[in-house]
Design a protein around this motif. Structure first.
Motif, short mmCIF file in Angstrom:
data_model
loop_
_atom_site.label_atom_id
_atom_site.label_comp_id
_atom_site.label_asym_id
_atom_site.label_seq_id
_atom_site.Cartn_x
_atom_site.Cartn_y
_atom_site.Cartn_z
N TRP A 182 9.42 10.06 -42.07
CA TRP A 182 9.41 9.40 -40.76
C TRP A 182 10.50 8.33 -40.70
O TRP A 182 10.64 7.53 -41.63
N ILE A 235 -0.26 7.89 -37.41
CA ILE A 235 0.10 6.74 -38.24
C ILE A 235 0.42 5.58 -37.30
O ILE A 235 1.31 5.69 -36.46
N LYS A 236 -0.32 4.50 -37.44
CA LYS A 236 -0.07 3.31 -36.61
C LYS A 236 0.72 2.30 -37.43
O LYS A 236 0.39 2.00 -38.58
N LEU A 237 1.79 1.77 -36.82
CA LEU A 237 2.67 0.79 -37.46
C LEU A 237 2.47 -0.57 -36.81
O LEU A 237 2.41 -0.68 -35.58
N ILE A 252 11.11 5.07 -38.92
CA ILE A 252 10.28 4.14 -38.15
C ILE A 252 11.09 3.39 -37.10
O ILE A 252 10.51 2.74 -36.23
N LYS A 289 11.11 6.22 -34.57
CA LYS A 289 9.70 6.60 -34.39
C LYS A 289 9.55 8.11 -34.21
O LYS A 289 8.92 8.60 -33.28
N LEU A 309 9.30 6.05 -43.88
CA LEU A 309 7.91 6.15 -44.30
C LEU A 309 7.64 7.59 -44.73
O LEU A 309 7.98 8.54 -44.01
N ASN A 348 4.79 10.37 -45.79
CA ASN A 348 3.37 10.69 -45.63
C ASN A 348 3.11 12.07 -46.23
O ASN A 348 3.79 13.04 -45.90
N GLN A 366 3.95 -3.16 -32.46
CA GLN A 366 3.20 -2.04 -32.99
C GLN A 366 3.66 -0.75 -32.33
O GLN A 366 4.15 -0.75 -31.19
N ALA A 424 1.49 0.10 -42.32
CA ALA A 424 1.19 1.43 -41.77
C ALA A 424 -0.27 1.76 -42.02
O ALA A 424 -0.80 1.52 -43.11
#
Length: 1027
Positions: free
Chosen positions: A106, A62-64, A108, A111, A94, A96, A71, A54
């Protein structure tokens, strides 16, 4: 079929005719996919179980990145920077923490943001107790609170268990202002039993979870030193698999290794342990340059070559080192310096993301200050450290940067051509079904692409053409948001040497397979591709480079800024920065004519467009030219005659983005304030500039007069404009702004239909900028911005990009084998606590010296279920309740009749006295325990009588209550509610009678005292009179 569709759409764009406008229900602006690393990345986190990396940004994104080259992009509702980022490993969750002290949960897999948990105080430390559902949160007041993560509901809940600063810090008399928690982490090998708390001033407290007390407090010398010199703890990490050593970094560059007591040592010790000196101080050059040690990470390697990664930086410098730090030996320091170009914002050691054939390959991921990510092969780092002292030391490990696989040079200009997805629905999808066919973003090898084989060219739905800063032109299959390279052309000079002139303009005619390219040097190249008998537009790709196309070129004055062509035409137009418009013959690359125009601003031609103007029953071919200052010139296409000697100009110069002719019916013509006669079909000029949209009358413009039909001012600066068409030939306008905002407007009233915002997108127009935007006729838009690419859709149609779900699924819940959250730690067998001991556990609000009694009954929590029982109980009074329970002397207290004590000499209750307990607390505790007691049935063989389960339980409770002066409740009459009420009333009546009797006695006593005083006064007067 693909070529036919593209030609139809191109013809629609060239000759609009009488149009109908898009409606709000036709538009659905949305981000289809984000590819690459966000430009303002600031924080890293990694899940070693799911192999998901992450990357958090400074604007709430937030980029996974997952396995199999997948991705996904997450966006928080508020664009706030991240302060802490951590996975609940293996759970698909996740966490944050943003700068507003809000904890985001989150999912994931879905999403989406499931829960937002606010914290009142500033969060300064954050740690997930892995393989459980609990989270430690340290705050600026030195307290550590506990949260529970509900994995089913994906939410957080506050737990009553907490660690107050006054209990964990030790003696608070010497505490300064820097009491905030900087580090909180479970102790390795005893995660369910111990947690280490480190304060900013260097004090370390090892907390026993079950006993709810500090078993070891260290670092007092660091606190004393920090008071003498400015020194605070900035980072820490465990450097021993057994949890017996920890590394602590300070803001002045100091780095210490401290010993932490293990579980066995704290159990055998009866008193609280303490340590005042570290076992090792590492001099690595950070203190010399006064570089704060921002982050630390230790990697175990079977005790052979444990490595400590040390990252330090400030505004004036940076230093990143790796050294061997074994658990047993304290040998001389073996270290290396990683030669990174800028300071490091975050680091993680990841596996399974760099190469599809090497899932176990470990890569050191470093997030740099600029937002770039660089990669090191961790095995090369280990090899270098182990052999650096040998006679032939190895070379330093190589560094590779995460770059988009679009070539060695940035994209300067792009064009996009799309086809209706329904037209090719029968094509085989297997070729695009896996993201592993595309270049791996985190690959530590060469980022070069393998070109698409000719057998799969016919499956292409979308075509993207890019021009690069090094003069390269590339063809890409854009059917999937992972662009797949089809063909590349490297421009060459006359002496067959490669040219490095950036491409500044591109124009591609699909029907004739002619590509026009313009360069910054003024060179214009006409590339005509050869086609074979298969009538496939991409058949030329099967030929060798040099044999599949003919190239003709011509040199113009000034950099080429724009070009325009007509399908199947024998000439095209090119504009340069010098304000020159050149009409060039395609066949022999000769100039038919040129026109040069004056510009109020520095710059030249911004837009060119061939159109057909109908007037008085006949058609005329014209060429529209817009200068960068928004001046409009109209040229007769055949001979270059200027039709309007007086150009149409805006009041203030503004950079032109788009010039297009529209032919509207009366129903489409907007209402205007001025009284103008509208003909049956009004030809209008659409001019889009950076700050406004205008519609001019074309007939008036040819006559040299300016007639504005409609005008809309823009709230912010625009950088791109294009017309878009729906499947029913409805037309609209798309605008892209410098700040990432995208608007869809109708024609010709220019009203806003819908808008969207691309968070993080910032368009740049520098000389060597890598920002570029390509938009197809149906509104599909690709925005290139450095090392990230946005795929944006505008119309309400089926997703034009295939397999977006498969390439954006970094983790799928149903396909993952979730590990059991409850694990067992071997521990000595515990003794059962007595009933009163359980009461005492629920009443730990006061500071009583009972550590010896609690220590004798201390045990180790063995399962997460027992841990849940501990964390669900209140160990200390919460701060709010503690403040409310302590009354000041000047507060008025309202008394109840039950609080009145009648006896003059109250007798002490039988049994021992406990200062922290009251009758109400004991009664409440007994009432709670009474419901928890499990009934047991016992047979007494000697008497042959059997007691019922209820009698047995009640008798135990009664014995305890009798011990502390409470009445027996085994009698049915006394336990009945009416009887209890009657007894209470009688008791209160007796109290009132006693109060009345005492009041009467006090009154009679007062009367007697008054009479005695009067008699004494009389006697005194008589004595004075006789004397």
């Amino acid at each position: 079929m693909f070529v036919k569709k593209l030609v139809e759409k191109a013809s629609k764009k060239q000759h609009i005719g009488s149009i109908s406008s898009l409606r709000a229900e036709d538009v659905s602006p949305r981000l289809a996919f984000h590819y690459g690393v966000p430009a303002d990345a600031a924080l890293l986190a990694y899940d070693p179980v799911l192999h998901v990396l992450a990357v958090a940004t400074r604007n709430g994104q937030i980029k996974l990145f997952g396995r199999d080259n997948t991705q996904a992009l997450l966006q928080s509702p508020s664009p706030l920077p991240s302060r802490f980022l951590q996975f609940a490993e293996g759970q698909g969750v996740l966490l944050n923490v943003n700068t507003q002290n809000q904890i985001e949960v989150w999912d994931i897999d879905a999403k989406k943001l499931c829960y937002l948990h606010p914290i009142e105080k500033a969060i300064t430390a954050f740690s997930v107790l892995q393989k459980s559902s609990y989270i430690y949160v340290g705050d600026s007041s030195g307290n550590v609170s506990l949260l529970k993560l509900d994995l089913a509901q994906r939410c957080l809940a506050d737990m009553p268990y907490w660690i107050p600063f006054t209990e964990s810090y030790g003696s608070t008399a010497s505490a300064g202002n820097d009491v905030e928690v900087i580090f909180v982490s479970p102790q390795p090998l005893s995660e369910l039993n111990r947690v280490l708390i480190i304060f900013r001033d260097g004090v370390m407290s090892l907390w026993d979870i079950k006993a709810s007390k500090a078993v070891s407090i260290s670092g007092k010398t660091m606190q004393q030193q920090s008071q003498k010199e400015a020194k605070n703890v900035t980072s820490a990490c465990w450097v021993c698999a057994k949890g017996s050593k920890i590394a602590i970094g300070c803001d002045n560059g100091d780095l210490y290794i401290w010993a932490i007591p293990e579980v066995t040592s704290t159990q055998n010790s009866s008193s609280m342990g303490s340590q005042n000196l570290p076992i090792q101080r590492l001099n690595l050059g950070y203190k010399l340059d006064k570089l704060p040690i921002v982050s630390l990470q230790w990697i175990s390697s079977d005790g052979k070559a444990g490595r400590l990664y040390i990252n330090g930086f400030n505004d004036h410098g940076h230093l990143f080192q790796v050294l061997i730090l074994n658990e047993e030996s304290e040998s001389r320091i073996v270290k290396m310096v990683l030669p990174i170009a800028e300071s490091c914002q975050g680091m993680e050691l990841v596996t399974g993301l760099s190469d599809p054939n090497k899932h176990r390959q470990s890569a050191l991921v470093l997030l740099l200050k600029s937002g770039q990510i660089c990669l090191y092969d961790d095995s090369e780092i280990e090899r270098y450290l182990l052999h650096s002292q040998s006679r032939s030391p190895p070379t330093l490990p190589n560094c590779s940067y995460v770059k988009l696989p679009y070539g060695d040079s940035g994209i300067s200009v792009a064009k996009l051509y799309t086809c209706n997805p329904a037209a090719l629905a029968s094509l085989d999808e297997d070729y695009f079904s896996s993201a592993t066919k595309y270049p791996w973003l985190f690959s530590m090898k060469d980022k070069g692409q393998t070109l698409t084989s000719f057998t799969n060219i016919h499956k292409t739905r979308n075509l993207c053409i890019t021009g690069h800063l090094d003069g390269t032109i590339s063809f890409w299959d854009a059917s999937c948001p992972h662009l797949l390279q089809i063909f590349t052309i490297k421009q060459q000079n006359e002496d067959n040497t490669s040219t490095d002139n950036p491409i500044t303009s591109l124009q591609f005619d699909m029907s004739s397979s002619i590509l026009l390219s313009g360069e910054r040097s003024g060179m214009v190249r006409i590339i005509t591709f050869k086609k074979d008998s298969s009538n496939n537009i991409f058949s030329f790709l099967n030929a060798k480079q040099g044999d599949n196309c003919n190239v003709r070129s011509i040199k113009l004055k000034g950099a080429v800024t724009t070009m325009s062509s007509i399908s199947k035409s024998k000439h095209f137009a090119a504009g340069t920065e010098k304000g020159i418009v050149s009409v060039i013959n395609v066949e022999d690359a000769t100039i038919l004519y040129q026109k040069q125009f004056e510009c109020r601003l520095s710059g030249g031609i911004a837009s060119l467009q061939f159109e057909i103007y109908s007037h008085n029953g006949y058609d005329k071919d014209i060429l529209l030219a817009a200068m960068e200052d928004s001046s409009i010139f109209i040229i007769e296409e055949e001979n270059g005659k200027l039709l309007n000697p007086n150009p149409v100009q805006t009041d203030k110069p503004s950079k032109a983005l788009l010039l297009q002719m529209l032919e509207l019916s009366p129903n489409d013509t907007p209402a205007v304030s001025d009284n103008h006669d509208i003909v049956l079909k009004e030809s209008l000029l659409l001019l889009c500039t950076e700050n406004a949209i205008r519609l001019f009358s074309l007939s008036h413009a040819i006559q040299g007069t300016k007639k504005i039909i409609n005008k809309k001012k823009l709230n912010s600066s625009c950088c791109f404009a294009s017309l878009i068409h729906s499947s029913s030939n409805d037309i609209g306008l798309i605008l892209v702004f410098f700040n990432g905002k995208i608007e869809i407007r109708s024609l010709a009233d220019l009203s806003l239909l819908k808008d969207a915002f691309l968070r993080g997108f910032v368009y740049s127009r520098n000389l060597n900028s890598t920002s570029s935007i390509a938009c197809s006729s149906d509104g599909e838009t690709i925005l290139f911005n450095g090392e990230e690419t946005y795929f944006f859709s505008t119309l309400c149609q089926d997703e034009i990009y295939r397999h977006v779900d498969s390439i954006s699924t970094v983790y799928r819940k149903e396909s993952s084998t979730r590990e059991d959250s409850s694990f067992v730690v071997k521990s000595p067998k515990e003794k059962k606590k007595g009933l009163f001991g359980m009461i005492m556990k629920d009443n730990k609000g006061s500071k009583s010296k009972e550590s010896a009694a609690n220590g004798s009954e201390q045990r180790i929590a063995t399962t997460s279920e027992e841990l849940a029982s501990i964390f669900s109980s209140t160990n200390f009074a919460p701060p709010s309740e503690g403040r409310n329970s302590s009354l000041r002397d000047d507060e008025n207290v309202e008394l109840d009749i039950d609080d009145i004590d009648i006896d003059d000499n109250p007798q002490k209750p039988k049994g021992p006295h406990f200062p922290g307990l009251s009758k109400e607390k004991i009664s409440k505790g007994l009432h709670t325990l009474r419901g928890k007691l499990k009934p047991k049935t016992e047979e007494k063989i000697s008497s042959g009588n059997k007691k019922t389960e209820d009698e047995t339980s009640v008798s135990q409770v009664d014995q305890i209550k009798m011990k502390y002066g409470y009445a027996n409740t085994t009698n049915d009459d006394s336990t009945s509610v009416p009887k209890m009420i009657g007894n209470k009333l009688q008791e209160n009546m007796k109290k009132l009678e006693g109060i009345n009797l005492r009041a009467a006695d006090m009154a009679s006593g007062a009367q007697s005292f008054s009479a005695m005083a009067k008699e004494l006064l009389r006697t005194t007067k008589n004595e004075k009179g006789t004397s």
